[in-house]
Design a protein around this motif. Structure first.
Motif, mmCIF file in Angstrom:
data_model
loop_
_atom_site.group_PDB
_atom_site.id
_atom_site.type_symbol
_atom_site.label_atom_id
_atom_site.label_comp_id
_atom_site.label_asym_id
_atom_site.label_seq_id
_atom_site.Cartn_x
_atom_site.Cartn_y
_atom_site.Cartn_z
ATOM 1 N N ASN A 138 -22.438 17.020 5.863
ATOM 2 C CA ASN A 138 -23.538 17.021 4.894
ATOM 3 C C ASN A 138 -24.471 15.827 5.079
ATOM 4 N N GLY A 139 -24.115 14.952 6.022
ATOM 5 C CA GLY A 139 -24.943 13.786 6.293
ATOM 6 C C GLY A 139 -24.614 12.576 5.441
ATOM 7 N N ASP A 140 -23.564 12.684 4.620
ATOM 8 C CA ASP A 140 -23.192 11.567 3.759
ATOM 9 C C ASP A 140 -22.419 10.517 4.546
ATOM 10 N N ARG A 141 -22.620 9.253 4.188
ATOM 11 C CA ARG A 141 -21.938 8.157 4.870
ATOM 12 C C ARG A 141 -21.334 7.156 3.878
ATOM 13 N N LYS A 142 -21.689 7.254 2.606
ATOM 14 C CA LYS A 142 -21.261 6.253 1.628
ATOM 15 C C LYS A 142 -19.800 6.481 1.261
ATOM 16 N N ILE A 143 -18.979 5.557 1.660
ATOM 17 C CA ILE A 143 -17.531 5.730 1.624
ATOM 18 C C ILE A 143 -17.008 5.994 0.216
ATOM 19 N N ILE A 144 -17.565 5.306 -0.773
ATOM 20 C CA ILE A 144 -17.040 5.437 -2.130
ATOM 21 C C ILE A 144 -17.336 6.811 -2.713
ATOM 22 N N LEU A 145 -18.403 7.470 -2.251
ATOM 23 C CA LEU A 145 -18.705 8.819 -2.730
ATOM 24 C C LEU A 145 -17.631 9.802 -2.285
ATOM 25 N N LEU A 146 -17.129 9.629 -1.066
ATOM 26 C CA LEU A 146 -16.023 10.470 -0.605
ATOM 27 C C LEU A 146 -14.787 10.206 -1.459
ATOM 28 N N TYR A 147 -14.505 8.935 -1.709
ATOM 29 C CA TYR A 147 -13.301 8.588 -2.460
ATOM 30 C C TYR A 147 -13.309 9.229 -3.853
ATOM 31 N N ARG A 148 -14.495 9.330 -4.437
ATOM 32 C CA ARG A 148 -14.591 9.929 -5.771
ATOM 33 C C ARG A 148 -14.260 11.417 -5.762
ATOM 34 N N GLN A 149 -14.330 12.034 -4.581
ATOM 35 C CA GLN A 149 -13.970 13.447 -4.470
ATOM 36 C C GLN A 149 -12.461 13.646 -4.280
ATOM 37 N N CYS A 150 -11.741 12.537 -4.112
ATOM 38 C CA CYS A 150 -10.314 12.582 -3.804
ATOM 39 C C CYS A 150 -9.507 11.945 -4.934
ATOM 40 N N ASN A 151 -8.210 12.145 -4.883
ATOM 41 C CA ASN A 151 -7.322 11.481 -5.843
ATOM 42 C C ASN A 151 -7.062 10.064 -5.329
ATOM 43 N N MET A 152 -7.868 9.122 -5.808
ATOM 44 C CA MET A 152 -7.814 7.741 -5.330
ATOM 45 C C MET A 152 -7.060 6.870 -6.315
ATOM 46 N N MET B 100 0.835 -1.211 0.000
ATOM 47 C CA MET B 100 0.000 0.000 0.000
ATOM 48 C C MET B 100 0.868 1.259 0.000
ATOM 49 N N ALA B 101 1.898 1.272 0.841
ATOM 50 C CA ALA B 101 2.764 2.455 0.919
ATOM 51 C C ALA B 101 3.503 2.678 -0.394
ATOM 52 N N ASN B 102 4.032 1.604 -0.990
ATOM 53 C CA ASN B 102 4.806 1.732 -2.224
ATOM 54 C C ASN B 102 3.973 2.230 -3.398
ATOM 55 N N ALA B 103 2.675 1.994 -3.341
ATOM 56 C CA ALA B 103 1.805 2.410 -4.451
ATOM 57 C C ALA B 103 1.529 3.906 -4.453
ATOM 58 N N CYS B 104 1.696 4.556 -3.322
ATOM 59 C CA CYS B 104 1.313 5.971 -3.198
ATOM 60 C C CYS B 104 2.305 6.887 -3.917
ATOM 61 N N GLN B 105 1.761 7.887 -4.590
ATOM 62 C CA GLN B 105 2.552 8.937 -5.219
ATOM 63 C C GLN B 105 2.374 10.220 -4.415
ATOM 64 N N GLU B 106 3.099 11.245 -4.831
ATOM 65 C CA GLU B 106 3.065 12.498 -4.072
ATOM 66 C C GLU B 106 1.666 13.092 -4.003
ATOM 67 N N ASP B 107 0.879 12.899 -5.077
ATOM 68 C CA ASP B 107 -0.448 13.517 -5.124
ATOM 69 C C ASP B 107 -1.573 12.555 -4.724
ATOM 70 N N THR B 108 -1.221 11.352 -4.245
ATOM 71 C CA THR B 108 -2.245 10.386 -3.840
ATOM 72 C C THR B 108 -2.932 10.850 -2.556
ATOM 73 N N ASP B 109 -4.260 10.851 -2.581
ATOM 74 C CA ASP B 109 -5.036 11.114 -1.361
ATOM 75 C C ASP B 109 -5.377 9.814 -0.644
ATOM 76 N N ILE B 110 -5.801 8.823 -1.417
ATOM 77 C CA ILE B 110 -6.286 7.568 -0.854
ATOM 78 C C ILE B 110 -5.827 6.415 -1.740
ATOM 79 N N ALA B 111 -5.227 5.406 -1.121
ATOM 80 C CA ALA B 111 -4.909 4.148 -1.808
ATOM 81 C C ALA B 111 -5.854 3.087 -1.263
#
Length: 197
Positions: free
Chosen positions: A152-166, A112-123
């Motif tokens: 905002n009341g959101d709980r769906k994890i994948i929706l957050l991930y879509r807002q980030c550099n995943m 997991m650590a090796n996969a991350c780049q400088e601009d990675t938010d979430i692996a």
């Protein structure tokens, strides 16, 4: 980019476990040990920094290490544990695994650590067929987005991930490593195969 040694890891054991009959999943027995013990055994050869996010039975969890609870009421799910960890830990990179995943890869932290780049938010781990959204390594810069998302009341994890550099991290060579046990039936079935191996 993080090294494995720069990451800190959190076992998420803060849910309601409604499908496990309300029993605290991390403490249910699998092959003679609490499920969380299997998860800790998988992680402790990979990292010296392990904490537990729990909202019940905290005294019992403290036998296994450092414990902290959610900051947000009413069990917001894995994101609640992530939110609490980002306030509780000061590492730039924090990894998460669920408490009901007893066969985690032996090279999870390094890969997991090796996969991350400088601009990675979430692996996020990928088993070859599906992403495993609770097996993840996040950069703490996601905290403002996470707090706005929860507010905002959101709980769906994948929706957050879509807002980030995943990014996804390929574990297709170990697809069975992410078997998670949600019901007493799954636990019993898995326990039988676990003991026979």
């Amino acid at each position: 980019m993080p090294t494995a040694e720069q990451t800190s890891w959190v076992i998420l054991a803060g849910g309601q476990a409604s499908r496990m009959g309300g029993n605290d999943k991390g403490l249910v027995e699998l092959a003679g040990k609490a499920m969380i013990e299997h998860v800790i055994e998988a992680l402790k050869t990979q990292t010296s920094s392990i904490a537990i996010n729990a909202n019940r039975n905290c005294d019992r969890y403290q036998a296994y290490g450092s414990v902290f609870g959610d900051h947000i009421q009413n069990y917001p799910g894995p994101l609640g544990g992530m939110h609490a960890a980002l306030h509780h830990k000061d590492n730039e990179w924090i990894g998460f695994v669920p408490c009901d995943c007893p066969r985690l890869p032996s090279d999870l932290v390094t890969r997991m650590a090796n996969a991350c780049q400088e601009d990675t938010d979430i692996a996020v781990a990928h088993d070859g067929d599906h992403i495993q959204p609770v097996v993840t390594l996040v950069n703490r810069r996601i905290l403002p987005k996470l707090e706005a998302f929860l507010a905002n009341g959101d709980r769906k994890i994948i929706l957050l991930y879509r807002q980030c550099n995943m990014i996804t991290v390929d574990f297709s060579d170990q697809p069975n490593a992410f078997a998670n046990l949600n019901t007493p039936e799954e636990l019993q079935q898995f326990g039988q195969s676990y003991e026979s191996n």
